[in-house]
Design a protein around this motif. Structure first.
Motif, mmCIF file in Angstrom:
data_model
loop_
_atom_site.group_PDB
_atom_site.id
_atom_site.type_symbol
_atom_site.label_atom_id
_atom_site.label_comp_id
_atom_site.label_asym_id
_atom_site.label_seq_id
_atom_site.Cartn_x
_atom_site.Cartn_y
_atom_site.Cartn_z
ATOM 1 N N UNK A 146 0.787 -1.228 0.000
ATOM 2 C CA UNK A 146 0.000 0.000 0.000
ATOM 3 C C UNK A 146 0.813 1.268 0.000
ATOM 4 N N UNK A 147 2.144 1.146 0.018
ATOM 5 C CA UNK A 147 3.025 2.316 0.058
ATOM 6 C C UNK A 147 3.571 2.576 -1.342
ATOM 7 N N UNK A 148 3.522 3.810 -1.808
ATOM 8 C CA UNK A 148 4.056 4.167 -3.125
ATOM 9 C C UNK A 148 5.575 4.210 -3.045
ATOM 10 N N UNK A 149 6.221 3.296 -3.804
ATOM 11 C CA UNK A 149 7.682 3.198 -3.716
ATOM 12 C C UNK A 149 8.388 3.722 -4.962
ATOM 13 N N UNK A 150 7.629 3.906 -6.057
ATOM 14 C CA UNK A 150 8.301 4.402 -7.272
ATOM 15 C C UNK A 150 7.294 5.092 -8.184
ATOM 16 N N UNK A 151 7.566 6.349 -8.472
ATOM 17 C CA UNK A 151 6.889 7.050 -9.564
ATOM 18 C C UNK A 151 7.835 6.887 -10.747
ATOM 19 N N UNK A 152 7.546 5.918 -11.591
ATOM 20 C CA UNK A 152 8.528 5.459 -12.583
ATOM 21 C C UNK A 152 9.062 6.599 -13.432
ATOM 22 N N UNK A 153 10.374 6.712 -13.418
ATOM 23 C CA UNK A 153 11.038 7.722 -14.220
ATOM 24 C C UNK A 153 11.272 9.029 -13.502
ATOM 25 N N UNK A 154 10.686 9.172 -12.255
ATOM 26 C CA UNK A 154 10.760 10.490 -11.612
ATOM 27 C C UNK A 154 11.232 10.454 -10.152
ATOM 28 N N UNK A 155 10.639 9.609 -9.331
ATOM 29 C CA UNK A 155 11.028 9.569 -7.916
ATOM 30 C C UNK A 155 10.931 8.134 -7.386
ATOM 31 N N UNK A 156 11.899 7.757 -6.508
ATOM 32 C CA UNK A 156 11.788 6.510 -5.756
ATOM 33 C C UNK A 156 11.456 6.854 -4.306
ATOM 34 N N UNK A 157 10.846 5.876 -3.615
ATOM 35 C CA UNK A 157 10.391 6.138 -2.252
ATOM 36 C C UNK A 157 11.447 5.877 -1.188
ATOM 37 N N UNK A 158 11.365 6.660 -0.130
ATOM 38 C CA UNK A 158 12.314 6.547 0.986
ATOM 39 C C UNK A 158 12.167 5.207 1.703
#
Length: 480
Positions: A443-455
């Protein structure tokens, strides 16, 4: 049917009219010696004169074919016109081709006016005859007075420089109008001098048609102010046509300057470059871009052109409209995309990633997932690749498109950020945002592909197992 008197003092038109038509034809390169030319002959005075004049231009050695379309609008009278033209062709030993069509039925079926349905039927007929005979062109009998009527007709309906330039001597390199240099009175004088018979179309007197009202009511009224009104309007149309040629050249050059990318389905223009162009050039440029995509400008009005210009001049970075013909126009930051299928796309359903493998994405790309050792320097990973601690981002993953309210805690930052704001910062086009894959674990967003990875899924010194993910687009190119 009329048979004019052969009056001796009208012998001058017999010499001057063909010479005038020949000079005009040479000026505009309407014919090449030896051409096969389809001559559109209705049986009326103008088309009869056209055929006779072209026959007289022996230096051109034209191979003439007489073509007649029976519109079936006047019953027996239409059939008599057809027989008249057939006899005329036979008397000149010329090939004759004809067809018969119910224009009234076509008008009702296609929801066009009688005038528009007839015009469409004629040009479709001409195309067939040209192909059958391998002809280079179709000669039409429009003259200077027709030109004046057309200018007034378009003025009343609303038109710019191109529309008011009315009829050109040569349209699409196929339809030629050698008589545009002649007035109706000159043609009548030629017919009388030659003793040529012709038919009169009774519908030409029907003022239910706007063109006939212009011919029989408006032009005679304007002639009270200037007896040479038809000639003056024809000259005006010619001058406007010359101006239109210059503007089209400028617009074509501007289009080349502003195009960032061109495909079969879209044209992408630079907004900054567009804003450097004069307003009139921009308007023509938009029309040219739309024409490239849909193949015509049918249905595109001044209102639509203004709407496109509003997008370009707007301070809002993301806007879009649709124009007739299934063409979408989308402003996304510094780019204006005109094309088919450029409207905002949707991600349908979720993709469940159970473990390592290759998974198809909605835009034709794929996501490749593999468990293995991390690269030596995580900072060198390109935007389309990411590495996670598998224990912090366990399978199954859920991959889906963006939804309002999505948030991520980006690596290297404190607190969370809205994905929408990340897209805005990165200037991701509106039409692409919902196709950017978002990867969720627990349920945790870990990757906005191409832009940000999650902490939360970051690789640390304590990481035991890592997982690598890569997004490949349908063209094999990077995401950004």
């Amino acid at each position: 049917m009329r048979s004019p008197q052969n009056v001796a003092h009208w012998s001058e038109p017999m010499r001057s009219v063909p010479a005038k038509v020949l000079a005009f034809s040479r000026e505009h390169s309407l014919f090449t010696p030896g051409d096969t030319v389809i001559v559109a002959v209705s049986g009326g005075p103008d088309s009869v004169a056209l055929l006779d004049i072209l026959i007289s231009l022996s230096d051109l050695r034209l191979n003439l074919v007489v073509a007649h379309l029976n519109h079936s609008l006047r019953g027996a009278e239409s059939d008599e016109d057809e027989r008249f033209v057939a006899d005329l062709a036979a008397s000149r030993s010329l090939p004759f081709v004809n067809e018969k069509i119910d224009v009234r039925a076509a008008s009702a079926r296609e929801h066009f006016s009688l005038e528009d349905a007839g015009r469409r039927a004629r040009y479709e007929f001409f195309d067939r005859v040209m192909e059958r005979y391998g002809a280079r062109s179709v000669a039409l009998a429009h003259h200077a007075d027709d030109q004046a009527e057309t200018l007034l007709l378009r003025l009343l309906r609303g038109a710019g420089v191109t529309g008011l330039s009315a009829m050109s001597p040569c349209r699409d390199g196929r339809f030629v109008r050698p008589l545009l240099t002649l007035s109706r009175s000159e043609i009548e004088g030629y017919l009388h001098a030659r003793g040529l018979r012709f038919r009169i179309d009774s519908s030409n007197a029907d003022t239910a048609f706007l063109r006939n009202r212009i011919r029989h009511e408006l032009i005679p009224h304007l002639a009270r102010f200037n007896p040479e009104i038809s000639r003056r309007l024809s000259v005006t149309a010619d001058l406007l046509a010359a101006d239109a040629e210059v503007l089209e050249t400028l617009a074509s050059e501007a289009l080349r300057r502003t195009v960032r990318e061109r495909t079969d389905d879209s044209v992408i223009l630079g907004v900054a470059e567009l804003l450097h162009e004069p307003r009139g050039v921009r308007y023509r440029l938009y029309r040219g871009a739309v024409s490239l995509i849909k193949g015509s400008l049918l249905g595109l009005s001044y209102k639509h052109v203004l709407q496109i210009d509003d997008l370009v001049r707007s301070r809002k970075p993301n806007l879009g409209i649709r124009v007739p013909g299934g063409v979408a126009v989308v402003r996304s930051y510094g780019l204006l995309t005109i094309g088919r299928g450029v409207e905002e796309a949707e991600w349908e359903g979720d993709i469940i990633i159970e473990g390592p493998g290759c998974y198809a994405l909605p835009d034709g790309g794929e996501m490749v997932v593999d468990v293995g050792s991390p690269p030596e320097d995580l900072a060198t990973l390109p935007p389309d690749r990411a590495c996670f601690d598998l224990d912090c981002a366990p399978f199954p993953w859920v991959v889906r498109g963006f939804r309002p309210g999505d948030r991520i805690r980006p690596l290297g930052m404190t607190g969370t950020r809205k994905v929408k704001n990340i897209f805005i910062d990165e200037k991701v086009p509106m039409e692409r945002r919902r196709l950017v894959p978002l990867v969720f674990s627990n349920g945790d967003l870990v990757w906005v592909c191409g832009y940000r990875t999650g902490y939360s899924a970051r690789v640390t010194e304590k990481t035991v197992r890592t997982v690598l993910a890569e997004v490949r687009t349908s063209a094999g190119t990077a995401l950004k």
